[in-house]
Design an enzyme around this catalytic site. Structure first.
Site, PDB file in Angstrom:
ATOM      1  N   LEU A   1       0.510  -1.137   0.029  1.00 49.81           N
ATOM      2  CA  LEU A   1      -0.355   0.079  -0.085  1.00 49.81           C
ATOM      3  C   LEU A   1       0.953   1.163   0.242  1.00 49.81           C
ATOM      4  O   LEU A   1       1.001   1.523   0.717  1.00 49.81           O
ATOM      5  CB  LEU A   1      -1.158  -0.162   1.104  1.00 49.81           C
ATOM      6  N   THR A   2       1.211   1.545  -0.971  1.00 49.33           N
ATOM      7  CA  THR A   2       2.445   2.754  -0.795  1.00 49.33           C
ATOM      8  C   THR A   2       1.319   3.801  -1.343  1.00 49.33           C
ATOM      9  O   THR A   2       0.102   3.719  -1.010  1.00 49.33           O
ATOM     10  CB  THR A   2       3.655   2.339  -2.451  1.00 49.33           C
TER      11      THR A   2
ATOM     12  N   LEU B   1       4.044  -8.927  -9.071  1.00 44.45           N
ATOM     13  CA  LEU B   1       3.291  -7.735  -9.638  1.00 44.45           C
ATOM     14  C   LEU B   1       3.347  -6.644  -8.756  1.00 44.45           C
ATOM     15  O   LEU B   1       3.065  -5.180  -9.636  1.00 44.45           O
ATOM     16  CB  LEU B   1       1.497  -7.827 -10.267  1.00 44.45           C
TER      17      LEU B   1
ATOM     18  N   THR C   1       6.884  -6.001 -18.492  1.00 42.36           N
ATOM     19  CA  THR C   1       6.900  -4.909 -18.907  1.00 42.36           C
ATOM     20  C   THR C   1       7.116  -4.988 -20.702  1.00 42.36           C
ATOM     21  O   THR C   1       8.986  -6.332 -20.098  1.00 42.36           O
ATOM     22  CB  THR C   1       6.984  -3.429 -18.679  1.00 42.36           C
ATOM     23  N   ASP C   2       7.229  -4.638 -21.718  1.00 42.15           N
ATOM     24  CA  ASP C   2       7.997  -4.684 -22.714  1.00 42.15           C
ATOM     25  C   ASP C   2       9.056  -3.580 -22.710  1.00 42.15           C
ATOM     26  O   ASP C   2       9.351  -3.343 -23.955  1.00 42.15           O
ATOM     27  CB  ASP C   2       6.570  -4.390 -24.087  1.00 42.15           C
ATOM     28  N   GLU C   3       8.795  -2.191 -22.202  1.00 35.14           N
ATOM     29  CA  GLU C   3       9.755  -1.531 -21.627  1.00 35.14           C
ATOM     30  C   GLU C   3      11.877  -2.444 -21.680  1.00 35.14           C
ATOM     31  O   GLU C   3      12.411  -1.501 -22.045  1.00 35.14           O
ATOM     32  CB  GLU C   3       9.393  -0.757 -20.883  1.00 35.14           C
TER      33      GLU C   3
ATOM     34  N   TYR D   1      12.991   3.068 -14.446  1.00 37.98           N
ATOM     35  CA  TYR D   1      12.283   2.242 -14.241  1.00 37.98           C
ATOM     36  C   TYR D   1      12.687   0.843 -15.171  1.00 37.98           C
ATOM     37  O   TYR D   1      12.460  -0.617 -14.865  1.00 37.98           O
ATOM     38  CB  TYR D   1      10.436   3.270 -14.694  1.00 37.98           C
TER      39      TYR D   1
ATOM     40  N   LYS E   1      13.077  -3.298 -14.406  1.00 33.06           N
ATOM     41  CA  LYS E   1      12.309  -4.126 -14.841  1.00 33.06           C
ATOM     42  C   LYS E   1      13.119  -5.448 -15.400  1.00 33.06           C
ATOM     43  O   LYS E   1      12.962  -7.140 -15.172  1.00 33.06           O
ATOM     44  CB  LYS E   1      11.206  -3.238 -14.911  1.00 33.06           C
TER      45      LYS E   1
ATOM     46  N   LYS F   1      -1.119   7.974 -14.402  1.00 28.48           N
ATOM     47  CA  LYS F   1      -0.894   7.644 -16.260  1.00 28.48           C
ATOM     48  C   LYS F   1      -1.315   8.593 -16.799  1.00 28.48           C
ATOM     49  O   LYS F   1      -2.430   9.174 -16.463  1.00 28.48           O
ATOM     50  CB  LYS F   1      -0.996   5.593 -15.920  1.00 28.48           C
ATOM     51  N   LEU F   2      -0.515   8.578 -18.429  1.00 28.43           N
ATOM     52  CA  LEU F   2      -1.197   8.958 -19.274  1.00 28.43           C
ATOM     53  C   LEU F   2      -2.962   8.773 -19.375  1.00 28.43           C
ATOM     54  O   LEU F   2      -3.636  10.121 -19.166  1.00 28.43           O
ATOM     55  CB  LEU F   2      -1.015   8.786 -20.723  1.00 28.43           C
TER      56      LEU F   2
ATOM     57  N   HIS G   1      12.841   9.770 -23.477  1.00 30.47           N
ATOM     58  CA  HIS G   1      11.411   9.076 -24.041  1.00 30.47           C
ATOM     59  C   HIS G   1      11.676   8.207 -24.498  1.00 30.47           C
ATOM     60  O   HIS G   1      11.842   8.655 -26.509  1.00 30.47           O
ATOM     61  CB  HIS G   1      10.843  10.594 -24.208  1.00 30.47           C
TER      62      HIS G   1
HETATM   63  P1  TYD Z   1       2.765   6.539 -18.736  1.00 25.30           P
HETATM   64  O1  TYD Z   1       1.503   6.416 -19.266  1.00 25.30           O
HETATM   65  O2  TYD Z   1       2.926   7.111 -18.339  1.00 25.30           O
HETATM   66  O3  TYD Z   1       3.276   4.965 -19.707  1.00 25.30           O
HETATM   67  P2  TYD Z   1       5.212   4.452 -20.662  1.00 25.30           P
HETATM   68  O4  TYD Z   1       5.495   6.039 -20.538  1.00 25.30           O
HETATM   69  O5  TYD Z   1       5.046   3.611 -19.228  1.00 25.30           O
HETATM   70  O6  TYD Z   1       4.554   4.217 -21.722  1.00 25.30           O
HETATM   71  O7  TYD Z   1       2.692   7.301 -20.384  1.00 25.30           O
HETATM   72  C1  TYD Z   1       2.112   6.946 -21.405  1.00 25.30           C
HETATM   73  C2  TYD Z   1       2.553   7.541 -22.793  1.00 25.30           C
HETATM   74  O8  TYD Z   1       1.934   9.269 -22.901  1.00 25.30           O
HETATM   75  C3  TYD Z   1       4.779   8.426 -23.400  1.00 25.30           C
HETATM   76  O9  TYD Z   1       4.908   9.032 -23.989  1.00 25.30           O
HETATM   77  C4  TYD Z   1       4.428   9.553 -22.358  1.00 25.30           C
HETATM   78  C5  TYD Z   1       3.618  10.562 -22.893  1.00 25.30           C
HETATM   79  N1  TYD Z   1       2.433  10.863 -21.030  1.00 25.30           N
HETATM   80  C6  TYD Z   1       2.530  12.419 -21.619  1.00 25.30           C
HETATM   81  O10 TYD Z   1       2.575  12.941 -22.727  1.00 25.30           O
HETATM   82  N2  TYD Z   1       1.875  12.965 -20.728  1.00 25.30           N
HETATM   83  C7  TYD Z   1       1.284  12.549 -18.906  1.00 25.30           C
HETATM   84  O11 TYD Z   1       1.402  13.953 -18.508  1.00 25.30           O
HETATM   85  C8  TYD Z   1       2.477  11.777 -18.970  1.00 25.30           C
HETATM   86  C9  TYD Z   1       2.036  10.976 -17.888  1.00 25.30           C
HETATM   87  C10 TYD Z   1       2.644  10.381 -20.398  1.00 25.30           C
END
Ligand code: TYD
Length: 342
Positions: free
Chosen positions: A13-14, A59, A112-114, A138, A142, A177-178, A277
């Site tokens: 529970l972070t 997970l 993750t695929d990353e 990150y 992983k 997340k986005l 990025h």
């Molecule tokens: P994210 O949800 O952080 O997942 P990941 O980086 O693991 O793929 O981001 C998804 C994509 O959206 C990534 O290319 C970064 C972009 N992004 C933005 O453009 N604006 C934002 O505020 C965030 C959080 C992510």
């Protein structure tokens, strides 16, 4: 919901964890909650001894790339050392089982695929043989944990499975997340911060499809093997954000929401890019389709509709996760990095 198994849910529970997310299953006899940290070896030992599990689904991870850029230490701690701890607790437990128990036991590591790095526009999607080339703290953490898992299989014979999945979306996702960030910012009439030109590509998978894939791999997968999981759904970020805007415009949410009358797209704001990025992720999921018969069932259009609706229908959950720490993170990530106006 769909299994007779008893599930012991271990979570620290972070900031990203929240008991409200479990309210539907908290009173179910098939679910037991243990608030523990995978970095705590003694606690992990106790849990194995107490519950004698047939399988582990690992997970537990720090998972947000932007946070790993501003503070990598926790990623090394949880993702690398935590995985090591959990592996050792699992190995100690597993080696004490009889032959049948040892053969039946599974340790599924969710990755993750990353870990594969990123792709140029014309590159072929990642397969399970793509070399690891992580770019962020990150993804490097992983990738490290995946290497540990493989080594524990090869050296000690622990029956592990690894899955490498593309970007998830759906209900209950923490709004850093986005997709949830964009939905919630739009409802408040705040800018929608698109990094760089919004041309980065992600392969989106609905969370329920991922959950089904994990269960399938756990039950049918071959120990020692890796399975890529993807949505077959590559989209540029800007396309994702515009689609969210259009869904919100169409749904016309009431209840004090501050969407501009001219429409949500008005809020889209290009901000300085994330350092390092990754340009594009894409998954070749031939192995899991052919060998295990899994494929994604939700389309992006219907999955995104459901997701937007879920955030609209659950304002209480949203309010509870947006604590002071959440607001501080938003300020740190978007204001202090020259991303004005947040
Ligand atoms: P994210 O949800 O952080 O997942 P990941 O980086 O693991 O793929 O981001 C998804 C994509 O959206 C990534 O290319 C970064 C972009 N992004 C933005 O453009 N604006 C934002 O505020 C965030 C959080 C992510």
């Amino acid at each position: 919901r769909d299994t007779d198994c008893q599930v012991i849910n271990v979570d620290k529970l972070t900031y990203a964890g929240n008991l409200d997310s479990l309210s539907e299953i908290m009173s179910s006899p098939g679910h037991i909650f243990e608030q523990e940290d995978i970095c705590d070896g003694k606690a992990m030992e106790r849990i194995f001894a107490q519950y004698q599990p047939d399988a582990v689904m690992h997970l537990a991870a720090e998972s947000h790339v932007d946070r790993s850029i501003t503070g990598p230490a926790e990623f090394i701690q949880t993702n690398v050392l935590g995985t090591y701890n959990l592996l050792e607790a699992a190995r100690n437990f597993w080696s004490g089982l009889d032959e049948q128990g040892r053969a039946r036991f599974r340790f599924l590591h969710v990755s993750t695929d990353e870990a594969y790095g990123d792709l140029r526009p014309d590159d072929q999607p990642f397969t399970e043989e793509t070399p690891y080339l992580p770019s962020s703290p990150y993804s490097a953490s992983k990738a490290s944990s995946d290497h540990l898992i493989r080594a524990w299989n090869r050296t000690y014979g622990l029956p592990v499975l690894i899955t490498n999945c593309s970007n998830n979306y759906g209900p209950y996702q923490f709004p850093e997340k986005l997709i949830p960030l964009m939905i919630l910012n739009a409802l408040e009439g705040k800018p929608l911060p698109v990094y760089g030109k919004g041309e980065n590509i992600r392969d989106w998978l609905y969370v329920q499809d991922h959950a089904r894939a994990l269960h399938t791999v756990l039950v049918k997968g071959r120990p020692g093997r890796t399975y890529n999981i993807g949505g077959n759904c590559e989209k540029q970020n800007i396309e994702v954000v515009r689609t969210i805007c259009d869904i919100l415009d169409e749904m016309k949410p009431a209840n004090g929401c501050r969407i501009p009358t001219a429409g949500c797209r008005e809020l889209i704001t290009f901000v300085p890019d994330r350092p390092g990025h990754d340009l594009r992720y894409a998954i070749n999921d031939t192995r899991i389709r052919r060998e295990l018969g899994w494929f994604p069932q939700e389309s992006f259009a219907s999955g995104l509709q459901k997701t937007v609706k879920w955030y609209l229908d659950n304002p209480q959950w949203v309010e509870r996760v947006r604590t002071g720490a959440y607001r501080e993170w938003i300020r740190a990530n978007y204001e202090m990095q020259g991303r004005e106006g947040f």
